[in-house]
Write an enzyme that holds these catalytic residues in place. Structure first.
Site, short mmCIF file in Angstrom:
data_model
loop_
_atom_site.label_atom_id
_atom_site.label_comp_id
_atom_site.label_asym_id
_atom_site.label_seq_id
_atom_site.Cartn_x
_atom_site.Cartn_y
_atom_site.Cartn_z
N LYS A 22 0.98 -1.26 0.02
CA LYS A 22 -0.21 0.00 -0.02
C LYS A 22 0.88 1.25 -0.01
O LYS A 22 0.65 2.00 -0.71
CB LYS A 22 -0.77 -0.07 1.21
CG LYS A 22 -1.84 0.97 1.23
CD LYS A 22 -2.92 1.07 2.12
CE LYS A 22 -2.78 1.26 3.61
NZ LYS A 22 -2.51 2.40 4.22
N ARG A 27 2.95 5.82 -3.02
CA ARG A 27 4.21 6.76 -3.71
C ARG A 27 4.23 6.51 -5.42
O ARG A 27 4.71 7.56 -6.03
CB ARG A 27 5.16 6.41 -3.18
CG ARG A 27 5.29 6.89 -1.62
CD ARG A 27 6.08 6.09 -0.41
NE ARG A 27 6.26 6.68 0.59
CZ ARG A 27 5.23 6.47 1.90
NH1 ARG A 27 4.33 5.79 1.64
NH2 ARG A 27 5.47 6.96 2.98
N GLY A 100 -5.07 8.26 5.03
CA GLY A 100 -4.28 9.33 5.37
C GLY A 100 -2.88 9.56 4.73
O GLY A 100 -2.40 10.84 4.56
N SER A 173 6.79 9.40 12.14
CA SER A 173 5.79 9.48 10.96
C SER A 173 6.45 9.56 9.74
O SER A 173 6.74 10.60 9.32
CB SER A 173 4.57 10.49 11.28
OG SER A 173 3.79 10.51 9.97
N GLN A 175 4.58 9.69 7.05
CA GLN A 175 3.64 10.40 6.13
C GLN A 175 4.26 11.92 6.42
O GLN A 175 4.19 12.79 5.51
CB GLN A 175 2.31 10.31 6.56
CG GLN A 175 1.94 8.87 6.32
CD GLN A 175 0.55 8.65 6.75
OE1 GLN A 175 -0.09 9.36 7.41
NE2 GLN A 175 -0.12 7.36 6.26
N ASP A 320 1.48 -0.94 11.92
CA ASP A 320 0.32 -1.34 11.18
C ASP A 320 0.00 -2.75 11.64
O ASP A 320 -1.10 -3.33 11.19
CB ASP A 320 0.40 -1.17 9.75
CG ASP A 320 0.53 0.33 9.17
OD1 ASP A 320 -0.04 1.17 10.10
OD2 ASP A 320 1.02 0.60 8.03
N LYS A 347 -4.89 6.47 14.43
CA LYS A 347 -4.92 5.68 13.30
C LYS A 347 -6.29 6.01 12.59
O LYS A 347 -7.24 6.65 13.24
CB LYS A 347 -4.46 4.12 13.37
CG LYS A 347 -2.90 4.32 13.47
CD LYS A 347 -2.15 4.85 12.58
CE LYS A 347 -0.71 4.69 12.72
NZ LYS A 347 -0.09 5.53 11.63
N ARG A 351 -6.93 2.47 17.66
CA ARG A 351 -6.71 1.22 17.59
C ARG A 351 -6.39 0.41 19.10
O ARG A 351 -6.46 -0.92 19.07
CB ARG A 351 -5.40 0.80 16.72
CG ARG A 351 -6.18 1.01 15.34
CD ARG A 351 -4.87 0.42 14.13
NE ARG A 351 -5.54 0.62 12.72
CZ ARG A 351 -4.89 0.59 11.60
NH1 ARG A 351 -3.43 0.93 11.72
NH2 ARG A 351 -5.46 1.00 10.50
N ARG A 393 -7.82 -2.89 9.39
CA ARG A 393 -6.86 -3.82 10.25
C ARG A 393 -7.56 -4.22 11.31
O ARG A 393 -7.12 -5.28 11.76
CB ARG A 393 -5.47 -2.82 10.33
CG ARG A 393 -4.73 -2.47 9.19
CD ARG A 393 -3.48 -2.36 9.42
NE ARG A 393 -2.74 -1.28 8.14
CZ ARG A 393 -2.51 -1.71 7.17
NH1 ARG A 393 -2.47 -3.17 6.96
NH2 ARG A 393 -1.90 -0.97 6.27
C1 S3P Z 1 2.53 5.13 6.16
C2 S3P Z 1 3.02 5.51 7.38
C3 S3P Z 1 2.38 5.25 8.65
C4 S3P Z 1 1.37 3.95 8.43
C5 S3P Z 1 0.49 4.10 7.52
C6 S3P Z 1 1.19 4.13 6.15
C7 S3P Z 1 3.02 5.67 4.96
O1 S3P Z 1 1.71 6.30 9.24
O2 S3P Z 1 0.94 3.68 9.79
O3 S3P Z 1 -0.46 3.06 7.28
O4 S3P Z 1 2.54 4.96 3.82
O5 S3P Z 1 3.80 6.52 4.93
P1 S3P Z 1 2.35 7.45 9.91
O6 S3P Z 1 3.19 8.23 8.95
O7 S3P Z 1 1.24 8.31 10.53
O8 S3P Z 1 3.01 6.72 10.87
#
Ligand code: S3P
Length: 434
Positions: A22, A27, A100, A173, A175, A320, A347, A351, A393
């Site tokens: 995913k 990306r 997210g 994070s 993200q 995750d 999340k 969770r 999940r």
């Molecule tokens: C992800 C980063 C994680 C992960 C999410 C996917 C990503 O989140 O929990 O399922 O693809 O960069 P966080 O950046 O909030 O930790």
């Protein structure tokens, strides 16, 4: 409400191949959309989440060609002809669904555009904190407007002439790191993100794939602004986070053995293998390729599982997988403790609360903490009605728990599974319940 009914496992497969990763599929779509040229993406995960990223780039001028639909799975191969770094203003607000990753990474790209755009999401995404990306993007010069103190979606981002920053992440994070690095590509000079705890590095790896230079120096990652991504075909490996459900199903099934083929083995994501080994599972890995994103086969053999402690710097690597590892804890002997994992509370749902509630519904002993939980394993599980809180999940973790419970486990609202593993229910029924 739709439900998924799971009973004790009936059969067991020798081999499973999981759908595409995913994080990498998101990306791939985003970078291909802002690249110059045509990128063929094979092994793409056609989940609702990743399709949001594709549609967003399409709405901003990328051209998307479907190339291969796999029955029961969806669009696994597509070509994206990028618009180049300067995108076209979308005709309306961008729907990020439950994702997210789409919203936070796209925010970084939008920060570098000359237009203003709105992003919105479903009820779950609209509750998640976006202040964590608003703060650094505002420091870089973008305008980011959202709702309330947590700066929740809908978000309006007006890009501008950005300036580079050096930013220390206040939370682990990937993200947030990625949003800043993406915005950094639009800022003249060097943008640096310091991550006190290492997080998944798919953004860095895919930047190399698209010919974008970056540097790592200890816990700092830097990019130079003004670089242009060049289209380069890519193959997405299977998602180890999806494989995790079958890994736990095998680890907890006495005498069983399973091969998972073509799984992504990026070391920032393989913590689940280390945790399961500590719990007693026998796991061997055959790496097939280490170029780009490493990938290979995982062979797992069950043995008597026992509890472990999961915490510290390991948490981002298994973030995750914690719901399914908590289920593993309930199926193991002794105490499993998850700590330093407060991020789980923000999340797709909280969770920690969701896992604790559902494990208790099935007869497990759980104590909840602010940043984790302690599970005393070994109590026999019984079937129950399982609320999923619209979290994929949670739905999948408790479907696996249902394979080891007496009686029927009823998963409410299993459609949320479409977020990350659209063929999960088919695999579960075909491989374990037939
Ligand atoms: C992800 C980063 C994680 C992960 C999410 C996917 C990503 O989140 O929990 O399922 O693809 O960069 P966080 O950046 O909030 O930790």
């Amino acid at each position: 409400m739709a439900t998924l009914t799971v009973r004790k496992l009936q059969t067991f497969p020798a081999e499973i191949s999981v759908p595409g990763d995913k994080s990498i599929s998101h990306r791939a779509a985003l970078f291909a959309g802002m690249a110059e040229g045509r990128t063929v993406i094979d092994g793409f995960l056609p989940s609702e989440d990743c399709l949001c990223s594709v549609k967003a780039m399409e709405a901003m001028g990328a051209i998307v060609e479907p190339l291969e639909e796999r029955p029961g799975v969806g669009l696994v191969k597509l070509a994206i002809t990028g618009r180049g770094p300067k995108l076209q203003a979308p005709a309306g607000p961008i729907d990020c669904g439950n994702s997210g990753t789409t919203m936070r990474l796209l925010a970084g790209i939008l920060a570098g555009q000359d237009f203003s755009a709105e992003m919105f999401g479903d009820a779950s995404l609209s509750r998640r904190p976006m202040k964590r990306i608003a703060d650094p993007l505002r420091l870089m010069g973008a305008s980011v407007e959202g709702q309330g103190e947590k700066i929740c979606a809908p978000l309006t981002i007006r890009g501008g002439s950005l300036q580079p920053i050096t930013y220390t992440l206040p939370m682990a994070s990937a993200q947030v790191k990625s949003a800043i690095l993406l915005a950094g590509l639009y800022a003249p000079g060097t943008t640096t993100v310091i991550e006190p705890v290492a997080t998944r590095n798919h953004t860095e790896r895919i930047m190399s794939h698209f010919g974008l230079r970056w540097q790592r120096d200890g816990d700092a990652v830097s990019v130079e602004g003004g670089q242009v991504a060049r289209a380069t075909d890519l193959v997405v490996p299977g998602d180890i986070s999806s494989a995790a459900f079958w890994l736990v199903a095998t680890a907890a099934a006495p005498g069983r053995e399973l091969r998972l083929t073509n799984v992504g083995l990026n070391p920032t994501r393989t913590g689940v293998l280390d945790v399961l080994r500590r719990m007693g599972a026998q796991i061997s890995v055959r790496e097939l390729s280490s170029a780009g994103e490493p990938r290979g086969d995982i062979l797992i053999r069950a043995s008597d599982l026992h509890g472990t402690v999961i915490g510290g710097a390991e948490i981002p690597n298994v973030i995750d997988e914690l719901p399914i590892l908590a289920v593993a804890g309930a199926l193991a002997q002794g105490v499993t403790r998850i700590q330093d994992a407060a991020e789980l509370r923000v999340k797709e749902t909280d969770r920690i609360a969701a896992v604790a509630e559902n494990l208790r519904r099935m007869g497990a002993h759980v104590t909840e903490f602010d940043d984790g939980m302690e599970i005393t394993g070994g109590a026999p599980l019984h079937g129950a009605v399982i609320p999923t809180f619209h979290d994929h999940r949670i739905a999948m973790a408790f479907a696996i728990a249902g394979l080891f419970a007496e009686g029927e486990t009823v998963i409410e609202g299993p459609e949320c599974i479409q977020t990350s593993y659209p063929s999960f229910t088919r695999d579960l029924a075909g491989f374990f319940l037939a």
